[in-house]
Design a protein around this motif. Structure first.
Motif, PDB file in Angstrom:
ATOM      1  N   TRP A 505       0.825  -1.209   0.000  1.00  0.00           N
ATOM      2  CA  TRP A 505       0.000   0.000   0.000  1.00  0.00           C
ATOM      3  C   TRP A 505       0.861   1.261   0.000  1.00  0.00           C
ATOM      4  O   TRP A 505       1.934   1.294   0.604  1.00  0.00           O
ATOM      5  N   ARG A 506       0.345   2.296  -0.643  1.00  0.00           N
ATOM      6  CA  ARG A 506       0.904   3.628  -0.442  1.00  0.00           C
ATOM      7  C   ARG A 506       0.393   4.124   0.905  1.00  0.00           C
ATOM      8  O   ARG A 506      -0.757   3.835   1.278  1.00  0.00           O
ATOM      9  N   ARG A 510      -4.493   5.221  -0.841  1.00  0.00           N
ATOM     10  CA  ARG A 510      -5.217   5.460  -2.091  1.00  0.00           C
ATOM     11  C   ARG A 510      -4.761   4.551  -3.225  1.00  0.00           C
ATOM     12  O   ARG A 510      -5.487   4.368  -4.197  1.00  0.00           O
ATOM     13  N   ARG A 511      -3.561   4.007  -3.117  1.00  0.00           N
ATOM     14  CA  ARG A 511      -3.047   3.163  -4.194  1.00  0.00           C
ATOM     15  C   ARG A 511      -2.316   1.953  -3.626  1.00  0.00           C
ATOM     16  O   ARG A 511      -1.820   1.981  -2.499  1.00  0.00           O
ATOM     17  N   VAL A 513       0.779  -0.688  -4.918  1.00  0.00           N
ATOM     18  CA  VAL A 513       1.806  -0.948  -5.928  1.00  0.00           C
ATOM     19  C   VAL A 513       2.213  -2.413  -5.863  1.00  0.00           C
ATOM     20  O   VAL A 513       2.097  -3.061  -4.816  1.00  0.00           O
ATOM     21  N   GLN A 526       0.433  -0.298 -10.566  1.00  0.00           N
ATOM     22  CA  GLN A 526      -0.305   0.258  -9.438  1.00  0.00           C
ATOM     23  C   GLN A 526      -1.802   0.178  -9.710  1.00  0.00           C
ATOM     24  O   GLN A 526      -2.252   0.197 -10.858  1.00  0.00           O
ATOM     25  N   TYR A 527      -2.549   0.073  -8.620  1.00  0.00           N
ATOM     26  CA  TYR A 527      -4.008   0.090  -8.706  1.00  0.00           C
ATOM     27  C   TYR A 527      -4.502   1.281  -7.903  1.00  0.00           C
ATOM     28  O   TYR A 527      -4.144   1.448  -6.726  1.00  0.00           O
ATOM     29  N   ASP A 528      -5.313   2.121  -8.538  1.00  0.00           N
ATOM     30  CA  ASP A 528      -5.875   3.316  -7.903  1.00  0.00           C
ATOM     31  C   ASP A 528      -7.240   2.951  -7.335  1.00  0.00           C
ATOM     32  O   ASP A 528      -8.170   2.644  -8.088  1.00  0.00           O
ATOM     33  N   LEU A 529      -7.378   2.979  -6.009  1.00  0.00           N
ATOM     34  CA  LEU A 529      -8.639   2.589  -5.385  1.00  0.00           C
ATOM     35  C   LEU A 529      -9.739   3.611  -5.606  1.00  0.00           C
ATOM     36  O   LEU A 529     -10.925   3.273  -5.495  1.00  0.00           O
ATOM     37  N   GLU A 530      -9.393   4.846  -5.929  1.00  0.00           N
ATOM     38  CA  GLU A 530     -10.417   5.861  -6.166  1.00  0.00           C
ATOM     39  C   GLU A 530     -11.007   5.740  -7.566  1.00  0.00           C
ATOM     40  O   GLU A 530     -12.219   5.873  -7.751  1.00  0.00           O
ATOM     41  N   THR A 531     -10.158   5.475  -8.557  1.00  0.00           N
ATOM     42  CA  THR A 531     -10.654   5.373  -9.938  1.00  0.00           C
ATOM     43  C   THR A 531     -10.941   3.936 -10.350  1.00  0.00           C
ATOM     44  O   THR A 531     -11.619   3.703 -11.352  1.00  0.00           O
ATOM     45  N   LEU A 537       3.400   1.888 -13.422  1.00  0.00           N
ATOM     46  CA  LEU A 537       4.066   3.007 -12.757  1.00  0.00           C
ATOM     47  C   LEU A 537       5.503   3.159 -13.241  1.00  0.00           C
ATOM     48  O   LEU A 537       5.977   4.267 -13.484  1.00  0.00           O
TER      49      LEU A 537
END
Length: 718
Positions: A505-506, A510-511, A513, A526-531, A537
């Protein structure tokens, strides 16, 4: 009579269980529904959930067939059976050259002694090369592949009513028509050929070989010729065999491989060393010495600057060859990792916690950890994966917590096939990778408020696509899963074979990696949890592994093989050039960073992975780490296209027996000669097998033996 029969059956089942438990995946799987289909040269067998891999494998193996058979100027006489399995979280392949079959497990290989490549193309080419070059050197034929010379001796009888005493000498010496050392068998299977090559001297293999040369620990020619060593020693037989075969090809051309096997296929060739000498005009001992000298000159020259400016920190664990996946606790006081210290195999590991203030190391009663691990943000729990048998006796990865406060293990799942877990910054969720039929998915397990509560959820995974289903399994194409969770969420499921490695996790949550790959080398994704979107990356031709953020999120640390040697690097989260943090002759992997900027990592050095510690590393001069300036260009480019997979006409599997084999035996029994034979046969799935034997002397004193095994049900019948 009934009692005696019951006792016999009971003992038979007991003995079968004890024997089978010693072998990997020797359990029966009556729950599987098998199907078959034919290609030009192969009959493919697969069970539910492996259809995609089976169809893709059929395409690949037919594509490589002309190249492999042309390399050795040999085509198998019979149709070969190709069997695909996905019953366990296990990655391997096997060529059963006497039985004319190849078995492949669908799970992709993620092994700390190998680099990254396309698993299915690599393993199929590897095993088919075994099949071709070993069948070529069989001096007799597939019906009479080997025999036995046997001798029984007996104690002197002590009473008149005893015809013969108890046996005290039992000798059985196999006489094989196959003569090939391990280094050549595995070396040629990894070398493959110029027209079908999906393996290469990746930076892991070079690291292992370079380390042995620089520490004067290169295996001798005899040691390269056998297995039976530790995990590291066995891998070195593979590794050195690969390098030595490459050396032979560089010196004499690829045709030398066919020449050696052709010479060795005749009865006039008594030794494999003699076949090599006849093919090359040079003794194998002389070739080995030349190769060893070449390696020493090369590695000594290329590492001269590195050795003069080595920077690796302090080794805090030097024992064992598999000290892996270190992770700091949130306060930076403890480091946890897995270690095989005092043991012979990678799988024989234990969880270790190092107290930095006291300098003590504590071994936890947790063994067989099969993934990376992570601390919870409050420091109370460690999360990891290890394997256990499910109700079908499949060995699958499940998630566990170690409660540091109460010193006990808490199981989080059954049948999950989940690995490489990572706690979210708020401690409420665990990200992990799930697997099925070689496909990977990224998931979240939402923990209940009390991780020990009996809040179990029953869900299922589609065994064909790896998709999570919000209900219990309803067909054989779904796998039942139980998780101790308030919710289970699937974030990302790749259906193109893209792999996900060691998510982290970042710090802002929020992301996520992770390492990712679909062909040669690894990138950082990376996976963006918001989008809800996945993106690359960091991308490069070399291997980029084990990304992890610093606790403040300012830096991203990772391991890279950009020079040909793995070292640790870091980049600012908002961009900028990469900074070199280590300069080693072996390799630097799996960094973990605490809130003081200190780094612990797995350092490959002196025949194995040690644990190293650096106090606040600073950027090093990259010119001092030069090893192979052209390394990135040596990484193969994708030379295949598996986007389009043909469909095949399938049928339910029907029992299909392999070729019957007759094994002659010359039996010396109480001073008389008893010539005889064994007969063996089995179906391609090993669901039914038969062994029979007979021998007789000139006085018509005869021995008869028969043994049958039926494995279509959960118990094995004999």
């Amino acid at each position: 009579m009934v009692k005696r029969l019951f006792l016999l059956l009971s003992l038979t089942f007991l003995n079968a269980g004890l024997l089978r438990a010693q072998l990997y995946d020797q359990y029966n799987h009556p729950e599987l529904e098998w199907h078959s289909f034919d290609t030009e040269h192969f009959t493919v067998h697969y069970h539910q959930g492996t259809e995609l891999t089976a169809f893709k494998a059929a395409k690949i193996i037919e594509e490589i067939y002309p190249a492999v058979t042309a390399t050795y100027n040999f085509k198998p006489k019979d149709r070969i059976h190709l069997i695909l399995r996905d019953t366990d979280d296990y990655s391997n392949g096997g060529a059963f050259f006497f039985n004319n079959k190849i078995e492949i497990w669908a799970t992709n290989l993620d092994y700390v002694m190998r680099g990254t490549k396309n698993w299915l193309r690599d393993v199929l080419t590897h095993e088919f090369t075994h099949m071709v070059n070993i069948q070529k050197i069989i001096k007799s034929n597939m019906t009479f592949p080997y025999g036995f010379i046997q001798w029984f001796g007996y104690e002197k009888e002590r009473r008149r009513d005893v015809v013969r005493g108890f046996p005290n000498v039992l000798v059985s010496y196999p006489v094989s028509s196959v003569n090939m050392p391990v280094w050549f068998a595995e070396g040629t299977a990894q070398h493959q050929n110029d027209r079908a090559r999906f393996d290469y001297r990746d930076p892991h293999r070079e690291m292992i070989l370079r380390d042995r040369v620089l520490h004067n620990r290169l295996l001798t020619l005899n040691e390269m010729s056998i297995f039976g060593k530790t995990s590291h020693g066995n891998e070195s037989s593979y590794n050195q065999g690969f390098a030595f075969v490459n050396f032979l090809v560089e010196q004499y051309g690829e045709k030398v491989l066919s020449d050696i096997t052709e010479i060795d296929s005749h009865w006039s060739s008594y030794t494999f060393d003699g076949a090599i000498e006849k093919a090359t005009g040079t003794s194998v001992d002389s070739l080995y010495r030349r190769w060893k000298q070449q390696l020493r000159r090369r590695y000594t020259r290329q590492t001269a600057t590195i050795r003069a400016h080595e920077h690796k920190g302090r080794l805090i664990e030097k024992e064992g060859f598999a000290n892996l996946y270190p992770v700091f606790d949130p306060d930076g006081k403890y480091v946890a990792w897995i270690s095989n210290k005092g043991r012979d195999y990678f799988s024989q590991n234990r969880l270790i916690i190092w107290d930095r203030e006291e300098g003590s190391k504590k071994e936890l009663p947790v063994s067989g950890v099969s993934s990376s691990l992570d601390w919870s943000p409050d420091g109370r729990y460690l999360v990891y994966a290890r394997q256990d048998r499910d109700r079908h006796m499949s060995s699958l990865n499940d998630l566990y917590l170690w409660d540091v406060k109460n010193e006990k293990e808490i199981r989080l799942s059954y049948g999950l096939r989940g690995s490489n877990p990572s706690f979210s910054p708020d401690g409420r969720s665990i990200a992990f990778v799930s697997a099925t039929d070689g496909l990977h998915a990224l998931n979240l397990l939402r923990l209940p408020q009390n991780p020990e509560s009996e809040t179990w959820r029953e869900v299922a995974y589609n065994v064909t696509t790896g998709r999570l289903l919000p209900h219990k399994a309803e067909t054989i194409y779904q796998r039942d899963v139980r998780v101790r969770a308030s919710e289970l969420i699937q974030l990302l499921a790749f259906e193109d074979g893209r792999q996900i490695y060691h998510p982290r996790w970042r710090p802002d949550g929020r992301r996520i990696v992770f390492g990712t790959a679909v062909e040669y080398g690894r990138n950082i994704g990376q996976y963006d949890l918001e989008t809800g979107k996945f993106s690359i990356l960091m991308k490069a031709r070399e291997e980029l592994r084990y990304p992890v953020y610093s606790p403040d999120g300012a830096w991203l640390y990772f391991s890279s093989s950009k020079t040909g040697i793995y070292n640790l690097y870091r980049v600012k989260s908002d961009g900028g050039p990469a900074q070199l943090l280590t300069n080693v002759t072996g390799g630097a992997f799996m960094p973990t960073v605490n809130n003081r900027g200190e780094v612990a990592y797995a350092c490959y050095d002196s025949i194995g992975y040690k644990l190293a510690f650096m106090a606040r590393p600073v950027a090093l001069d990259a010119s001092l780490a030069r090893y192979d300036d052209d390394y990135p260009q040596s990484v193969p480019v994708k030379n295949f296209n598996d986007d389009t997979i043909p469909e095949y006409a399938t049928r339910p599997y029907k029992t299909t027996f392999t070729r019957t084999q007759i094994l002659p035996r010359l039996f010396i029994d109480y001073g008389t000669v008893k010539p005889g034979f064994y007969i063996t046969s089995s179906d391609v799935l090993d669901q039914f097998s038969l062994v029979a034997g007979a021998a007789a002397n000139r006085d018509l004193d005869y021995d008869l033996y028969a043994y049958a095994e039926y494995k279509k049900m959960a118990p094995t019948f004999f």
